[in-house]
Scaffold this motif. Structure first.
Motif, short mmCIF file in Angstrom:
data_model
loop_
_atom_site.label_atom_id
_atom_site.label_comp_id
_atom_site.label_asym_id
_atom_site.label_seq_id
_atom_site.Cartn_x
_atom_site.Cartn_y
_atom_site.Cartn_z
N PHE A 1 2.31 -3.10 12.89
CA PHE A 1 2.91 -3.82 11.76
C PHE A 1 1.86 -4.10 10.69
CE2 PHE A 1 5.58 -5.56 15.37
CZ PHE A 1 6.67 -4.75 15.11
N GLY A 2 1.98 -3.47 9.54
CA GLY A 2 1.03 -3.67 8.46
C GLY A 2 -0.07 -2.62 8.43
N THR A 3 -0.48 -2.15 9.59
CA THR A 3 -1.54 -1.15 9.67
C THR A 3 -0.98 0.26 9.54
OG1 THR A 3 -2.88 -2.60 11.09
CG2 THR A 3 -3.45 -0.25 11.07
N VAL A 4 0.06 0.56 10.31
CA VAL A 4 0.67 1.89 10.33
C VAL A 4 1.98 1.92 9.54
CG1 VAL A 4 1.63 3.70 11.82
CG2 VAL A 4 -0.46 2.50 12.50
N VAL A 5 2.74 0.84 9.63
CA VAL A 5 4.02 0.78 8.93
C VAL A 5 4.05 -0.37 7.92
CG1 VAL A 5 5.37 1.93 10.73
CG2 VAL A 5 5.06 -0.56 10.82
N ASP A 6 4.80 -0.15 6.87
CA ASP A 6 4.92 -1.09 5.75
C ASP A 6 6.11 -2.02 6.00
OD1 ASP A 6 5.12 -2.41 3.31
OD2 ASP A 6 5.71 -0.62 2.17
N TRP A 7 5.87 -3.11 6.73
CA TRP A 7 6.98 -4.00 7.07
C TRP A 7 7.55 -4.68 5.82
CZ3 TRP A 7 6.36 -9.01 5.60
CH2 TRP A 7 5.05 -9.50 5.45
N HIS A 8 6.69 -5.10 4.89
CA HIS A 8 7.17 -5.82 3.71
C HIS A 8 8.05 -4.92 2.84
CE1 HIS A 8 6.99 -7.39 -0.43
NE2 HIS A 8 6.99 -8.57 0.14
N GLY A 9 7.53 -3.76 2.48
CA GLY A 9 8.28 -2.86 1.62
C GLY A 9 9.58 -2.41 2.26
N SER A 10 9.56 -2.19 3.58
CA SER A 10 10.75 -1.73 4.28
C SER A 10 11.84 -2.81 4.29
CB SER A 10 10.41 -1.34 5.72
OG SER A 10 9.45 -0.29 5.75
N ILE A 11 11.45 -4.05 4.55
CA ILE A 11 12.42 -5.14 4.57
C ILE A 11 12.94 -5.41 3.16
CG2 ILE A 11 12.75 -7.61 5.03
CD1 ILE A 11 10.77 -7.25 7.38
N VAL A 12 12.07 -5.34 2.17
CA VAL A 12 12.50 -5.53 0.77
C VAL A 12 13.57 -4.50 0.41
CG1 VAL A 12 11.76 -5.26 -1.64
CG2 VAL A 12 10.46 -6.72 -0.08
N ARG A 13 13.34 -3.25 0.75
CA ARG A 13 14.32 -2.20 0.44
C ARG A 13 15.64 -2.44 1.16
NH1 ARG A 13 9.45 0.70 0.48
NH2 ARG A 13 9.65 1.26 2.69
N GLU A 14 15.56 -2.87 2.41
CA GLU A 14 16.78 -3.17 3.17
C GLU A 14 17.58 -4.28 2.50
OE1 GLU A 14 19.11 -2.98 6.99
OE2 GLU A 14 17.47 -1.71 6.28
N MET A 15 16.89 -5.33 2.08
CA MET A 15 17.58 -6.47 1.47
C MET A 15 18.14 -6.08 0.10
SD MET A 15 17.49 -8.64 3.82
CE MET A 15 18.19 -10.04 2.93
N GLN A 16 17.41 -5.32 -0.65
CA GLN A 16 17.89 -4.90 -1.97
C GLN A 16 19.15 -4.04 -1.85
OE1 GLN A 16 14.33 -3.07 -3.49
NE2 GLN A 16 13.67 -4.91 -4.57
N GLN A 17 19.22 -3.26 -0.79
CA GLN A 17 20.38 -2.39 -0.59
C GLN A 17 21.61 -3.17 -0.12
OE1 GLN A 17 19.72 0.90 2.08
NE2 GLN A 17 21.84 1.56 2.03
N HIS A 18 21.41 -4.08 0.84
CA HIS A 18 22.55 -4.73 1.48
C HIS A 18 22.80 -6.16 1.01
CE1 HIS A 18 23.10 -1.39 4.25
NE2 HIS A 18 21.80 -1.41 4.51
N HIS A 19 21.79 -6.81 0.48
CA HIS A 19 21.92 -8.22 0.05
C HIS A 19 21.19 -8.40 -1.28
CE1 HIS A 19 23.50 -9.03 4.06
NE2 HIS A 19 22.46 -8.39 4.55
#
Length: 241
Positions: free
Chosen positions: A22-40
């Protein structure tokens, strides 16, 4: 020993690279932001992502202190999610929606350098996760993102969360190696300090945008780490992979 000699010595002796995820290999912040922008789309996605992540350490601390029994990260993420939903006007979400949203942690996207960097490093080293994420989460994440792990190790295997020494020494034990032949690769200095205290080698990876563009991290080098790399491609260059 000069820098080139130090790199050569590390490259020669290290056999296993263990990666924080989390944070080192995958972009947790950007991924969650995109999810929220799409659905909420009415929710402040940046604030939501950071609030969810902010509950991570306190939740693990409850488990490590014994206040809560052993709990997988999936379940801890769900506890945090249920706590923050009312704050963001989402208390109305039903069970199915909550389950789907909670599994966004299984769908996190890798940083752009990671698949190519890991593929190069895999040619020379055994590469494994060493994450507080549970095995199912890490497996789903890897399959979706194309992360070419040789092995998936998790806090779930050792029933201890980083920075418990059982996690770092557990990697060495799994591969029947002395700790100095294992290197932890992470974007978090506290994680690296825990590994270093157990005798592991350490490599810091710069992830200045881990918390989003509006909350840039200080990624300047710190003493103690064996290597400091811009990203995983840079790490592969340094290790001759």
């Amino acid at each position: 020993m000069n820098a080139d000699s130090a790199f050569q010595e590390i490259a020669r002796t290290v056999q296993v690279l263990a990666f924080d995820t989390f944070g080192t290999v995958v972009d947790w912040h950007g991924s969650i932001v995109r999810e929220m922008q799409q659905h909420h789309p009415r929710v402040d996605a940046d604030a939501f992502a950071r609030a969810w992540r902010a509950g991570y350490q306190p939740a693990m601390a409850r488990v490590m202190s014994g206040a809560q029994g052993w709990t997988l990260i999936d379940a801890l993420h769900r506890q945090i999610l249920d706590e923050i939903l009312p704050r963001f006007g989402l208390a109305h979400l039903g069970e199915e929606e909550r389950v789907h949203l909670n599994r966004v942690w299984h769908r996190l996207s890798p940083w752009p350098d990671c698949v190519a960097g890991l593929t190069r490093l895999k040619r020379r080293y055994t590469i494994t996760t060493l994450s507080n994420g549970n095995i199912g989460l890490l497996t789903h994440m890897a399959k979706r993102a194309g992360l070419p792990w040789d092995c998936i190790l998790s806090a779930e295997v050792f029933r201890a969360y980083k920075p418990d020494p059982a996690t770092y020494l557990g990697v060495a034990r799994v591969f029947e190696l002395p700790p100095q032949q294992v290197m932890l690769v992470a974007a978090h200095h506290d994680d690296l300090a825990g590994a270093r205290a157990c005798g592991l080698r350490t490599a810091y990876i710069e992830r200045p945008l881990e918390f989003g563009a509006g909350h840039a991290k200080d990624v300047s080098p710190r003493p103690g780490n064996d290597l400091h790399a811009r990203d995983l491609l840079d790490l592969a260059d340094q290790l001759g992979a």
